[in-house]
Scaffold this motif. Sequence first.
Motif, short mmCIF file in Angstrom:
data_model
loop_
_atom_site.label_atom_id
_atom_site.label_comp_id
_atom_site.label_asym_id
_atom_site.label_seq_id
_atom_site.Cartn_x
_atom_site.Cartn_y
_atom_site.Cartn_z
N VAL A 177 0.84 -1.20 0.00
CA VAL A 177 0.00 0.00 0.00
C VAL A 177 0.88 1.25 0.00
N GLN A 178 1.93 1.23 0.81
CA GLN A 178 2.86 2.37 0.83
C GLN A 178 3.45 2.61 -0.56
N HIS A 179 3.84 1.51 -1.22
CA HIS A 179 4.49 1.64 -2.52
C HIS A 179 3.54 2.26 -3.55
N GLN A 180 2.30 1.82 -3.56
CA GLN A 180 1.33 2.39 -4.49
C GLN A 180 1.21 3.90 -4.29
N HIS A 181 1.19 4.32 -3.04
CA HIS A 181 1.05 5.75 -2.77
C HIS A 181 2.35 6.51 -3.01
N ASP A 182 3.49 5.87 -2.75
CA ASP A 182 4.77 6.52 -3.05
C ASP A 182 4.85 6.87 -4.54
N LEU A 183 4.36 5.97 -5.38
CA LEU A 183 4.41 6.21 -6.83
C LEU A 183 3.56 7.40 -7.25
N ARG A 184 2.55 7.73 -6.41
CA ARG A 184 1.69 8.88 -6.72
C ARG A 184 2.08 10.12 -5.92
N GLY A 185 3.20 10.02 -5.19
CA GLY A 185 3.65 11.17 -4.40
C GLY A 185 2.83 11.39 -3.15
N LYS A 186 2.21 10.34 -2.61
CA LYS A 186 1.38 10.44 -1.42
C LYS A 186 2.00 9.62 -0.28
N ASP A 187 1.73 10.03 0.95
CA ASP A 187 2.27 9.34 2.12
C ASP A 187 1.14 8.52 2.75
N ALA A 188 1.20 7.18 2.57
CA ALA A 188 0.13 6.32 3.07
C ALA A 188 0.04 6.37 4.59
N ASP A 189 1.18 6.51 5.29
CA ASP A 189 1.15 6.55 6.75
C ASP A 189 0.42 7.79 7.26
N VAL A 190 0.65 8.92 6.63
CA VAL A 190 -0.04 10.15 7.01
C VAL A 190 -1.54 10.00 6.77
N LEU A 191 -1.90 9.43 5.64
CA LEU A 191 -3.31 9.24 5.32
C LEU A 191 -3.98 8.28 6.30
N LEU A 192 -3.28 7.20 6.66
CA LEU A 192 -3.85 6.24 7.60
C LEU A 192 -4.16 6.90 8.93
N ASN A 193 -3.21 7.72 9.41
CA ASN A 193 -3.40 8.39 10.70
C ASN A 193 -4.43 9.50 10.64
N SER A 194 -4.80 9.94 9.44
CA SER A 194 -5.78 11.02 9.30
C SER A 194 -7.22 10.51 9.26
N LEU A 195 -7.39 9.19 9.18
CA LEU A 195 -8.75 8.63 9.08
C LEU A 195 -9.49 8.81 10.40
N PRO A 196 -10.80 9.06 10.35
CA PRO A 196 -11.57 9.31 11.58
C PRO A 196 -11.78 8.04 12.40
N ASN A 197 -11.87 8.21 13.71
CA ASN A 197 -12.18 7.13 14.63
C ASN A 197 -13.14 7.65 15.69
N VAL A 198 -13.85 6.73 16.34
CA VAL A 198 -14.60 7.06 17.54
C VAL A 198 -13.92 6.36 18.71
N GLY A 199 -14.14 6.86 19.91
CA GLY A 199 -13.51 6.27 21.08
C GLY A 199 -12.16 6.90 21.35
N ILE A 200 -11.24 6.11 21.88
CA ILE A 200 -9.92 6.60 22.25
C ILE A 200 -8.86 5.70 21.66
N GLU A 201 -7.65 6.23 21.48
CA GLU A 201 -6.54 5.39 21.05
C GLU A 201 -6.11 4.53 22.23
N GLY A 202 -6.24 3.25 22.08
CA GLY A 202 -5.89 2.37 23.19
C GLY A 202 -6.49 1.00 23.00
N PRO A 203 -7.22 0.51 24.01
CA PRO A 203 -7.74 -0.86 23.94
C PRO A 203 -8.63 -1.08 22.73
N PHE A 204 -8.55 -2.29 22.20
CA PHE A 204 -9.28 -2.65 20.99
C PHE A 204 -10.76 -2.31 21.10
N ALA A 205 -11.40 -2.63 22.23
CA ALA A 205 -12.84 -2.47 22.38
C ALA A 205 -13.25 -1.04 22.68
N ALA A 206 -12.30 -0.11 22.74
CA ALA A 206 -12.61 1.29 23.03
C ALA A 206 -12.31 2.19 21.85
#
Length: 355
Positions: free
Chosen positions: A36-65
């Motif tokens: 996935v990183q490689h596909q985005h590198d070829l387009r000049g995009k940072d897959a890690d930055v995009l992954l961390n920008s996706l919305p979530n509910v709850g808190i960063e931590g336990p799976f069930a939260a």
Amino acid sequence: MNTLFDVTLTEDQRNLLTAIAHPWLTTGEWPLWANVQHQHDLRGKDADVLLNSLPNVGIEGPFAASYGFVFHPRPHVSPRDRVNLTVAASLVLPEVKMATGEPFVKVLRHMIDLYIGRPIAANDVPTVMLRSTELMAEYPYIKPWFIKVVPDLLSHEPAISTGGATLGDGSWEREVTRSVMQYIGVESVEDYIAKTIKIVTANAAEITTTPVEPSEPQTFTPERAPYVDPALLDDLEKAARTSTWKLHKLIALCQELNDNYVARNPYACAALTRAVLDHIPPVFGHKDFKQVAAHHSFAVQRTDKAHAQKLTAFKDIADDALHRPISTAIPGIAMGDLPEPARLNAILQEVARLL
């Protein structure tokens, strides 16, 4: 409030989710993050930055939260990790909703029916199992591809607790637990996601508002990953399909260890770790784990042998958790007394290699 319903993704965020979804929808395998990183590198995009920008509910931590469109095993994803979509991705990717979201709700309703219909025994709690063979017979219109990936979907949905194994012939079985009863009345994918968001939000609020005991001055730090690497569990399940060794119990022990590690149950984790170490020596050609640590020639000899020796020394703590009788003194086993996850993961990786 329900950000997963209200959010408008950018084109780059949507492309990232599509890059994760496409291999899975066509092959049943999640892509390696490096691809996935490689596909985005070829387009000049940072897959890690995009992954961390996706919305979530709850808190960063336990799976069930925490809940979002993706699930990944640790905050900083390594190239060899596999990032999975959740059922929530049905909200933003119509192809995921049609191929997995809608049939997932049918399977969930079937699990609820199984649990409701379980027999009542005066002196026993019966185990209710969902089996791929029975699911195919009951719902012949559900595609075999989807039935094959049901365990994978269940393992990444935070409010459903289940364990089981993939059998040698490729069929699978998963335990149906009381957790499915939270979803009584769910009729659609949207109902399921809304209910999961409600459960996860409540779990997160409970964690963030739990007062700290005076005798425990340190703040609560959520576990960042399961104890046994999910990718390693995948390797063991794949090995089970062709190995003459029956891995049902080993996989179940590892899954239960992960559940208790996230829930911060130190006594259960100690007992389960000991159970794993007692269970695997025959694969190495030995009777007990002490012999494995002393005599086995590991693929990475110096490092993995050191891991094995440390795990052998852990037996005393595990014995304490299992066998210390009640007394007037307060026993003290904490999460910090467990071996580092890397040690057991290294030994299980050697098991997978031998199989």
